[in-house]
Design a protein around this motif. Sequence first.
Motif, PDB file in Angstrom:
ATOM      1  N   VAL A 146       0.855  -1.189   0.000  1.00 45.78           N
ATOM      2  CA  VAL A 146       0.000   0.000   0.000  1.00 45.78           C
ATOM      3  C   VAL A 146       0.886   1.233   0.000  1.00 45.78           C
ATOM      4  CG1 VAL A 146      -1.802   1.306   1.193  1.00 45.78           C
ATOM      5  CG2 VAL A 146      -1.807  -1.193   1.294  1.00 45.78           C
ATOM      6  N   VAL A 147       0.716   2.077  -1.015  1.00 46.34           N
ATOM      7  CA  VAL A 147       1.488   3.313  -1.130  1.00 46.34           C
ATOM      8  C   VAL A 147       0.558   4.478  -0.807  1.00 46.34           C
ATOM      9  CG1 VAL A 147       2.998   4.715  -2.573  1.00 46.34           C
ATOM     10  CG2 VAL A 147       2.829   2.245  -2.984  1.00 46.34           C
ATOM     11  N   LEU A 148       0.528   4.876   0.465  1.00 48.73           N
ATOM     12  CA  LEU A 148      -0.224   6.064   0.834  1.00 48.73           C
ATOM     13  C   LEU A 148       0.577   7.300   0.408  1.00 48.73           C
ATOM     14  CD1 LEU A 148      -2.923   6.593   2.261  1.00 48.73           C
ATOM     15  CD2 LEU A 148      -1.681   6.803   4.407  1.00 48.73           C
ATOM     16  N   HIS A 149      -0.095   8.428   0.190  1.00 45.31           N
ATOM     17  CA  HIS A 149       0.563   9.650  -0.290  1.00 45.31           C
ATOM     18  C   HIS A 149       1.246   9.400  -1.634  1.00 45.31           C
ATOM     19  CE1 HIS A 149      -0.127  10.982   3.800  1.00 45.31           C
ATOM     20  NE2 HIS A 149       0.683  10.045   4.270  1.00 45.31           N
ATOM     21  N   SER A 150       0.587   8.664  -2.510  1.00 41.57           N
ATOM     22  CA  SER A 150       1.243   8.277  -3.764  1.00 41.57           C
ATOM     23  C   SER A 150       1.250   9.385  -4.808  1.00 41.57           C
ATOM     24  CB  SER A 150       0.576   7.024  -4.347  1.00 41.57           C
ATOM     25  OG  SER A 150      -0.736   7.300  -4.792  1.00 41.57           O
ATOM     26  N   ALA A 151       0.682  10.555  -4.503  1.00 38.93           N
ATOM     27  CA  ALA A 151       0.722  11.680  -5.437  1.00 38.93           C
ATOM     28  C   ALA A 151       0.246  12.942  -4.740  1.00 38.93           C
ATOM     29  CB  ALA A 151      -0.149  11.410  -6.666  1.00 38.93           C
ATOM     30  N   GLY A 152       0.832  14.071  -5.158  1.00 39.85           N
ATOM     31  CA  GLY A 152       0.302  15.379  -4.792  1.00 39.85           C
ATOM     32  C   GLY A 152       0.943  16.096  -3.633  1.00 39.85           C
ATOM     33  N   ILE A 153       1.823  15.437  -2.866  1.00 38.00           N
ATOM     34  CA  ILE A 153       2.336  16.008  -1.627  1.00 38.00           C
ATOM     35  C   ILE A 153       3.434  17.049  -1.887  1.00 38.00           C
ATOM     36  CG2 ILE A 153       3.674  15.471   0.459  1.00 38.00           C
ATOM     37  CD1 ILE A 153       0.814  14.587   0.722  1.00 38.00           C
ATOM     38  N   LEU A 154       3.351  18.174  -1.189  1.00 41.64           N
ATOM     39  CA  LEU A 154       4.413  19.179  -1.089  1.00 41.64           C
ATOM     40  C   LEU A 154       4.641  19.510   0.384  1.00 41.64           C
ATOM     41  CD1 LEU A 154       3.481  21.782  -3.883  1.00 41.64           C
ATOM     42  CD2 LEU A 154       5.530  20.334  -3.865  1.00 41.64           C
ATOM     43  N   ASP A 155       5.773  20.104   0.680  1.00 44.72           N
ATOM     44  CA  ASP A 155       6.024  20.734   1.987  1.00 44.72           C
ATOM     45  C   ASP A 155       5.842  19.759   3.146  1.00 44.72           C
ATOM     46  OD1 ASP A 155       6.628  22.705   3.817  1.00 44.72           O
ATOM     47  OD2 ASP A 155       4.675  23.695   3.703  1.00 44.72           O
ATOM     48  N   SER A 156       6.430  18.579   3.015  1.00 46.97           N
ATOM     49  CA  SER A 156       6.498  17.621   4.129  1.00 46.97           C
ATOM     50  C   SER A 156       5.128  17.279   4.707  1.00 46.97           C
ATOM     51  CB  SER A 156       7.401  18.167   5.242  1.00 46.97           C
ATOM     52  OG  SER A 156       8.623  18.637   4.750  1.00 46.97           O
ATOM     53  N   PHE A 157       4.186  16.920   3.831  1.00 42.32           N
ATOM     54  CA  PHE A 157       2.817  16.498   4.184  1.00 42.32           C
ATOM     55  C   PHE A 157       1.847  17.650   4.433  1.00 42.32           C
ATOM     56  CE2 PHE A 157       4.732  12.441   6.142  1.00 42.32           C
ATOM     57  CZ  PHE A 157       4.469  11.689   5.014  1.00 42.32           C
ATOM     58  N   LEU A 158       2.308  18.899   4.471  1.00 43.95           N
ATOM     59  CA  LEU A 158       1.413  19.996   4.838  1.00 43.95           C
ATOM     60  C   LEU A 158       0.538  20.464   3.684  1.00 43.95           C
ATOM     61  CD1 LEU A 158       3.708  22.239   7.082  1.00 43.95           C
ATOM     62  CD2 LEU A 158       1.768  20.835   7.810  1.00 43.95           C
ATOM     63  N   THR A 159       1.029  20.348   2.453  1.00 44.65           N
ATOM     64  CA  THR A 159       0.392  21.000   1.309  1.00 44.65           C
ATOM     65  C   THR A 159       0.150  20.003   0.189  1.00 44.65           C
ATOM     66  OG1 THR A 159       1.524  23.065   1.870  1.00 44.65           O
ATOM     67  CG2 THR A 159       0.647  22.895  -0.360  1.00 44.65           C
ATOM     68  N   ILE A 160      -0.962  20.205  -0.522  1.00 45.24           N
ATOM     69  CA  ILE A 160      -1.238  19.409  -1.713  1.00 45.24           C
ATOM     70  C   ILE A 160      -1.332  20.322  -2.926  1.00 45.24           C
ATOM     71  CG2 ILE A 160      -3.775  19.458  -1.520  1.00 45.24           C
ATOM     72  CD1 ILE A 160      -3.670  16.474  -2.395  1.00 45.24           C
ATOM     73  N   SER A 161      -0.857  19.815  -4.043  1.00 43.07           N
ATOM     74  CA  SER A 161      -0.942  20.514  -5.329  1.00 43.07           C
ATOM     75  C   SER A 161      -1.636  19.588  -6.319  1.00 43.07           C
ATOM     76  CB  SER A 161       0.462  20.870  -5.835  1.00 43.07           C
ATOM     77  OG  SER A 161       0.465  21.068  -7.235  1.00 43.07           O
TER      78      SER A 161
END
Length: 475
Positions: free
Chosen positions: A340-355
Amino acid sequence: MNPLLEVLSRQEIEAIHRATLEVLESAGMEFRHPEALALLRGGGARVEGSRVYFNRAQLTQALETAPERFLLEARNPGRSVWIGGATTVFAPPAGCVYVQDLGAVRRQAVLKDYLNLVRLIHQSPHFDTNGGGLVIPEIPGFSEQETFALLILAGHWYSDKPQMGLTLEGEIVRTSLEVSEIIFQRRPGCYLLGTVNPDSPLIYSEKMLESLLLYARAGQGLILAPCSMAMATSPTTLAGTLVQNNAEILAGVVLTQLVNPGTPVVYGNTSTISDMKTMSIALGAPELSLLVGAVNQLARYYNLPSRTGGALTDAKSLDFQAGMESVLSMVSTVASQTNVVLHSAGILDSFLTISLEKLVLDEEIGGMARRFRQGLNVNEDTLAVAEICSRGPGGHFLDTNHTLNHFRQEFWHPRLCDRQAYVPQRDYRSLLGERAHKIWQDRIAAYLRPALPAGVEEELLDYYQRKFHRQPEFV
């Protein structure tokens, strides 16, 4: 041959196991919940106050009942996924509180961001699951409980993929379970996958234990995932961090199996190092990828499914750092055969931000990583001796039947990466970001909601109305 990243020898794995047993027997774990303490005492552990000391027989028995593989069900049965074995399931980001739009500074997430993410992930060929805490939006006038109830309902409402669960505190977990029971009409099965995070070092908090107990009683899946920072909340050495995290996970496995033998449990980890200069978390560090490889080996050693990694970065924007760190993290995750790959896309800034643009770009990275993991297929046909000999020196292979038969499977085909000839007038600094922006905008425009059965839809709306005395914001 398929490339498989392994960073530990068998002897090193067994050394970590022995050291873990010593920690569990000598240092023990803090369990800050009376029911958990009673269960562990009844299961043969030595309990002194809130400190629990484990023995080897307990661990052996728990590992015998925890399943090596389980089915995570979707409301669309064709989208159900197996967790474990050689399968890699890509799960969405979780827990972000900010959103960064293309070319802008980050802002607080709102409900529209959450709904857009559910719709995007529903249509994405990259993601195998949906829902959970994709972002934590600010909704004026809503309590925390109603905010999360709305997110739970929206995940099921807008997507028929398997759902990630929420494990923040008891009432939110109960809502997750109650909504899922309506969706699946109270039939048996595993249709939620939640995450419980020990407080490193060596503590399970009351809130996390309440979530664990509720999920395990209901037979739902649980990821046990320490999030320690080497040098701060775990030993500075990676080997020491693995020993501590292993103790935290295995202690949680024992408890889940005492609550309900056969509860699906995933050996998870998202630990990394502390940056020496700032003392902040360092997700883009190569040490994270080394831990990813080791954690997957330990999961296989205990015959448990694994959860690690993702497209992780400490970068604050869509820049070279974001790409560099995300590629290392994702390739090491897939190459070490994470389940299971959680956080498999979109993460910025060490889990704080999504793009949302990075979410689309990371789908591309995931495709590259999957192709790398497939490795080389060497057999009489792929060696192509007859082709080489028939074309001879100076020939080409563009128009052969062999090419026609193989190029689709042999090559990875990008959607975003630029392989065209150089165009002087084009601004290549913004090219990928603009392409990714258009893809997610087009995806939202083309979205069609997968309908729920009429009776289920009415029951969901009635449930929310009775609980919060109003209809959901998105209906």
